[in-house]
Design a protein around this motif. Structure first.
Motif, PDB file in Angstrom:
ATOM      1  N   LYS A   1     -93.195 -35.739   0.789  1.00 34.09           N
ATOM      2  CA  LYS A   1     -93.635 -36.695  -0.228  1.00 34.09           C
ATOM      3  C   LYS A   1     -93.304 -36.265  -1.652  1.00 34.09           C
ATOM      4  O   LYS A   1     -93.391 -37.063  -2.588  1.00 34.09           O
ATOM      5  N   ASN A   2     -92.923 -34.997  -1.847  1.00 34.69           N
ATOM      6  CA  ASN A   2     -92.564 -34.544  -3.193  1.00 34.69           C
ATOM      7  C   ASN A   2     -91.204 -35.115  -3.588  1.00 34.69           C
ATOM      8  O   ASN A   2     -90.281 -35.156  -2.772  1.00 34.69           O
ATOM      9  N   GLU A   3     -91.058 -35.530  -4.833  1.00 38.57           N
ATOM     10  CA  GLU A   3     -89.810 -36.137  -5.295  1.00 38.57           C
ATOM     11  C   GLU A   3     -89.622 -35.906  -6.788  1.00 38.57           C
ATOM     12  O   GLU A   3     -90.537 -35.471  -7.488  1.00 38.57           O
ATOM     13  N   ILE A   4     -88.425 -36.177  -7.254  1.00 36.46           N
ATOM     14  CA  ILE A   4     -88.116 -36.096  -8.691  1.00 36.46           C
ATOM     15  C   ILE A   4     -88.108 -37.508  -9.255  1.00 36.46           C
ATOM     16  O   ILE A   4     -87.355 -38.370  -8.770  1.00 36.46           O
ATOM     17  N   ASN A   5     -88.934 -37.762 -10.251  1.00 35.33           N
ATOM     18  CA  ASN A   5     -89.067 -39.107 -10.802  1.00 35.33           C
ATOM     19  C   ASN A   5     -88.477 -39.221 -12.199  1.00 35.33           C
ATOM     20  O   ASN A   5     -89.198 -39.282 -13.198  1.00 35.33           O
ATOM     21  N   VAL A   6     -87.163 -39.188 -12.277  1.00 33.67           N
ATOM     22  CA  VAL A   6     -86.454 -39.508 -13.516  1.00 33.67           C
ATOM     23  C   VAL A   6     -85.292 -40.415 -13.134  1.00 33.67           C
ATOM     24  O   VAL A   6     -84.821 -40.377 -11.995  1.00 33.67           O
ATOM     25  N   PRO A   7     -84.818 -41.266 -14.053  1.00 34.06           N
ATOM     26  CA  PRO A   7     -83.657 -42.105 -13.754  1.00 34.06           C
ATOM     27  C   PRO A   7     -82.439 -41.250 -13.396  1.00 34.06           C
ATOM     28  O   PRO A   7     -82.205 -40.210 -14.010  1.00 34.06           O
ATOM     29  N   MET A   8     -81.680 -41.701 -12.399  1.00 31.84           N
ATOM     30  CA  MET A   8     -80.525 -40.935 -11.942  1.00 31.84           C
ATOM     31  C   MET A   8     -79.322 -41.851 -11.725  1.00 31.84           C
ATOM     32  O   MET A   8     -79.458 -43.046 -11.474  1.00 31.84           O
ATOM     33  N   ALA A   9     -78.147 -41.229 -11.800  1.00 29.96           N
ATOM     34  CA  ALA A   9     -76.891 -41.905 -11.476  1.00 29.96           C
ATOM     35  C   ALA A   9     -76.030 -40.920 -10.704  1.00 29.96           C
ATOM     36  O   ALA A   9     -76.170 -39.703 -10.851  1.00 29.96           O
ATOM     37  N   VAL A  10     -75.136 -41.456  -9.851  1.00 34.85           N
ATOM     38  CA  VAL A  10     -74.208 -40.621  -9.100  1.00 34.85           C
ATOM     39  C   VAL A  10     -72.796 -41.131  -9.340  1.00 34.85           C
ATOM     40  O   VAL A  10     -72.517 -42.314  -9.129  1.00 34.85           O
ATOM     41  N   LEU A  11     -71.914 -40.240  -9.778  1.00 35.23           N
ATOM     42  CA  LEU A  11     -70.514 -40.584  -9.996  1.00 35.23           C
ATOM     43  C   LEU A  11     -69.716 -40.265  -8.743  1.00 35.23           C
ATOM     44  O   LEU A  11     -69.783 -39.145  -8.219  1.00 35.23           O
TER      45      LEU A  11
ATOM     46  N   ILE B   1     -80.799 -37.858 -15.195  1.00 33.08           N
ATOM     47  CA  ILE B   1     -79.819 -36.946 -14.605  1.00 33.08           C
ATOM     48  C   ILE B   1     -78.641 -37.725 -14.024  1.00 33.08           C
ATOM     49  O   ILE B   1     -78.831 -38.751 -13.363  1.00 33.08           O
ATOM     50  N   VAL B   2     -77.446 -37.215 -14.268  1.00 35.07           N
ATOM     51  CA  VAL B   2     -76.226 -37.753 -13.662  1.00 35.07           C
ATOM     52  C   VAL B   2     -75.663 -36.695 -12.724  1.00 35.07           C
ATOM     53  O   VAL B   2     -75.406 -35.564 -13.139  1.00 35.07           O
ATOM     54  N   PHE B   3     -75.515 -37.061 -11.456  1.00 33.05           N
ATOM     55  CA  PHE B   3     -74.872 -36.180 -10.478  1.00 33.05           C
ATOM     56  C   PHE B   3     -73.404 -36.577 -10.361  1.00 33.05           C
ATOM     57  O   PHE B   3     -73.087 -37.760 -10.201  1.00 33.05           O
ATOM     58  N   ASP B   4     -72.523 -35.605 -10.426  1.00 32.33           N
ATOM     59  CA  ASP B   4     -71.088 -35.869 -10.328  1.00 32.33           C
ATOM     60  C   ASP B   4     -70.567 -35.283  -9.023  1.00 32.33           C
ATOM     61  O   ASP B   4     -70.470 -34.060  -8.876  1.00 32.33           O
ATOM     62  N   VAL B   5     -70.262 -36.149  -8.055  1.00 30.02           N
ATOM     63  CA  VAL B   5     -69.692 -35.684  -6.782  1.00 30.02           C
ATOM     64  C   VAL B   5     -68.261 -36.185  -6.614  1.00 30.02           C
ATOM     65  O   VAL B   5     -67.752 -36.280  -5.491  1.00 30.02           O
ATOM     66  N   ARG B   6     -67.608 -36.474  -7.719  1.00 30.71           N
ATOM     67  CA  ARG B   6     -66.200 -36.856  -7.653  1.00 30.71           C
ATOM     68  C   ARG B   6     -65.377 -35.658  -7.168  1.00 30.71           C
ATOM     69  O   ARG B   6     -65.615 -34.532  -7.581  1.00 30.71           O
ATOM     70  N   ASN B   7     -64.454 -35.917  -6.261  1.00 34.15           N
ATOM     71  CA  ASN B   7     -63.595 -34.872  -5.660  1.00 34.15           C
ATOM     72  C   ASN B   7     -64.378 -33.871  -4.810  1.00 34.15           C
ATOM     73  O   ASN B   7     -63.866 -32.808  -4.495  1.00 34.15           O
ATOM     74  N   ASN B   8     -65.602 -34.207  -4.442  1.00 31.34           N
ATOM     75  CA  ASN B   8     -66.414 -33.335  -3.578  1.00 31.34           C
ATOM     76  C   ASN B   8     -66.046 -33.622  -2.122  1.00 31.34           C
ATOM     77  O   ASN B   8     -66.234 -34.747  -1.655  1.00 31.34           O
ATOM     78  N   PRO B   9     -65.555 -32.613  -1.374  1.00 34.54           N
ATOM     79  CA  PRO B   9     -65.084 -32.853  -0.001  1.00 34.54           C
ATOM     80  C   PRO B   9     -66.175 -32.830   1.061  1.00 34.54           C
ATOM     81  O   PRO B   9     -65.886 -32.995   2.247  1.00 34.54           O
ATOM     82  N   GLY B  10     -67.427 -32.607   0.673  1.00 38.34           N
ATOM     83  CA  GLY B  10     -68.515 -32.581   1.648  1.00 38.34           C
ATOM     84  C   GLY B  10     -69.010 -31.184   1.930  1.00 38.34           C
ATOM     85  O   GLY B  10     -68.901 -30.289   1.095  1.00 38.34           O
ATOM     86  N   GLY B  11     -69.568 -30.986   3.131  1.00 39.01           N
ATOM     87  CA  GLY B  11     -70.113 -29.671   3.459  1.00 39.01           C
ATOM     88  C   GLY B  11     -71.081 -29.741   4.623  1.00 39.01           C
ATOM     89  O   GLY B  11     -70.879 -30.491   5.575  1.00 39.01           O
ATOM     90  N   ALA B  12     -72.154 -28.970   4.525  1.00 43.48           N
ATOM     91  CA  ALA B  12     -73.097 -28.827   5.635  1.00 43.48           C
ATOM     92  C   ALA B  12     -74.181 -29.906   5.598  1.00 43.48           C
ATOM     93  O   ALA B  12     -74.730 -30.227   4.543  1.00 43.48           O
ATOM     94  N   VAL B  13     -74.504 -30.440   6.781  1.00 43.36           N
ATOM     95  CA  VAL B  13     -75.550 -31.454   6.903  1.00 43.36           C
ATOM     96  C   VAL B  13     -76.882 -30.925   6.385  1.00 43.36           C
ATOM     97  O   VAL B  13     -77.587 -31.603   5.622  1.00 43.36           O
TER      98      VAL B  13
END
Length: 398
Positions: A285-295, A240-252
């Motif tokens: 303890k639950n998690e997603i176990n696949v390779p990831m990248a963040v842009l 999975i590739v997450f794209d947060v380019r131009n993302n201004p943020g949000g709620a904690v």
């Protein structure tokens, strides 16, 4: 021999004694008041100066003005004067609009658009579910030429955006150029409140990579992110590739809930107030176990850069792109008596390992700038060099 004293002299002495006594009492009262309420003197100085300005304007200004507008600008100037670019003042109207948007809702015709100053085009990026835009078949890439008689070409971008605004339940008339057919359509869309598209996922052409674009981390975004991850994994995505380019943020809470779904057990974020109080968000303890990248890029701000940093510190994802801005404060809105609000930096946040992002931001493991004429929302995946760099890293580090 006893001396006689006139009634007038007696009265005068009595008055003088009363004045002296009152003056002394007032001085003592004021001294004690300032000790108990040290901010009173500062408030008095501020009110005194604003009052002096108002009196001078009213006496000599030849034009007309609205007192409320002047007060709003004065309040905005005071907050700007503290030197924190993340804190701001919002009028009652601005705060109401902000609150709706931050809640994950949007008022309008149900479109998320991007404006190209170079091409002078307003293009549709996302269509919100339940909107008239969806029902009328508006698609990504369609171009908004104008609204309510205003056109981008003649009146400019802002005039068209303002023309779309209006009262809830009323109709907006838009002129749209269809991207697929080149046909121009005149469409009527109802102005109403709909849920924003804050995250959307798609399978890339390699058939194994799911890409999730996160537009912001407003309330409700965590559910859209989690749903996008689940849908892509069900479609057979192995990375999975997450794209947060131009993302201004949000709620904690939203960014922490999204990270909780992805990360193993441990600390996600620590918040510290001016008084030293701490709030710690953690993951199960639950998690997603696949390779990831963040842009990421320079416009990945606040929750967006924290999202990347947290995944990186848990060795769950590689960060690709450009260095982020380095915002390490969270803000809270403090509503004032007239319905206006202060959006104030009141907590500093720290990454899972206890690092602050203030002034440092996030430096990608793979630093790469976008290619010339890059358009974040409309460049083909093959021409997105940052995305391709992420894919190359994932494919070569299995």
């Amino acid at each position: 021999m006893a001396k006689s004293v006139s009634i007038q002299k007696t009265v005068a002495c009595s008055v003088l004694s009363a004045v002296v006594a009152f003056s002394g009492s007032y001085a003592i009262m004021r001294y004690r008041f300032n000790l108990e309420f040290p901010e009173y003197k500062q408030d008095e100085e501020i009110y005194g100066k604003i009052g002096e300005i108002r009196r001078t304007i009213d006496a000599y200004y030849v034009g007309e003005y609205e007192t409320k507008d002047a007060v709003d600008m004065a309040a905005a100037g005071y907050v700007a004067g503290i030197g924190d670019v993340w804190s701001s003042y919002m009028s009652k109207e601005d705060y109401e609009e902000y609150s709706l948007s931050f809640s994950g809702k949007s008022f309008g015709v149900g479109l998320y658009t991007a404006y190209s100053a170079e091409k002078k085009q307003i293009r549709v990026v996302e269509i919100f579910k339940g909107s008239d835009a969806e029902k009328l078949g508006v698609k990504k890439g369609d171009i908004i030429l104008g609204a309510e008689g205003k056109t981008v070409e003649k009146d400019g971008y802002q005039a068209v955006i303002d023309a779309v605004a209006g009262d809830e339940g009323t109709m907006a008339n838009l002129t749209i150029l269809k991207a697929d057919t080149g046909e121009t359509q005149e469409l009527q869309m109802e102005r109403k409140t709909t849920e924003q598209v804050m995250a959307s996922g798609t399978m890339l052409s390699d058939g194994k990579t799911g890409m999730i674009r996160i537009y912001n981390f407003r309330k409700g975004s965590e559910k859209q992110i989690i749903d996008a991850v689940d849908n892509l994994l069900e479609q057979g995505a192995t990375q999975i590739v997450f794209d947060v380019r131009n993302n201004p943020g949000g709620a904690v809470v939203s960014v922490c809930d999204a990270l909780d779904y992805l990360l193993p057990e441990g600390t996600i974020m620590t918040l510290k107030t001016k008084a030293g109080d701490e709030t710690v968000y953690g993951s199960d303890k639950n998690e997603i176990n696949v390779p990831m990248a963040v842009l990421v890029n320079a416009d990945s701000i606040s929750a967006a850069e924290f999202f990347a940093a947290a995944l990186d510190e848990y060795d769950k994802a590689v960060i690709v792109g450009e260095k982020t801005i380095g915002k390490g404060y969270s803000q809270q809105s403090y509503v004032l008596s007239d319905g206006s609000a202060l959006h104030l930096s009141d907590q500093e946040y720290f990454t899972p390992s206890g690092k602050t992002l203030i002034g440092t931001g996030v430096t990608p493991a793979v630093e790469i700038k976008p290619n010339d004429n890059f358009d974040l929302y409309f460049t083909d995946e093959a021409d997105d060099v940052q995305l391709q760099a992420a894919l190359n890293y994932l494919n070569s580090n299995k």
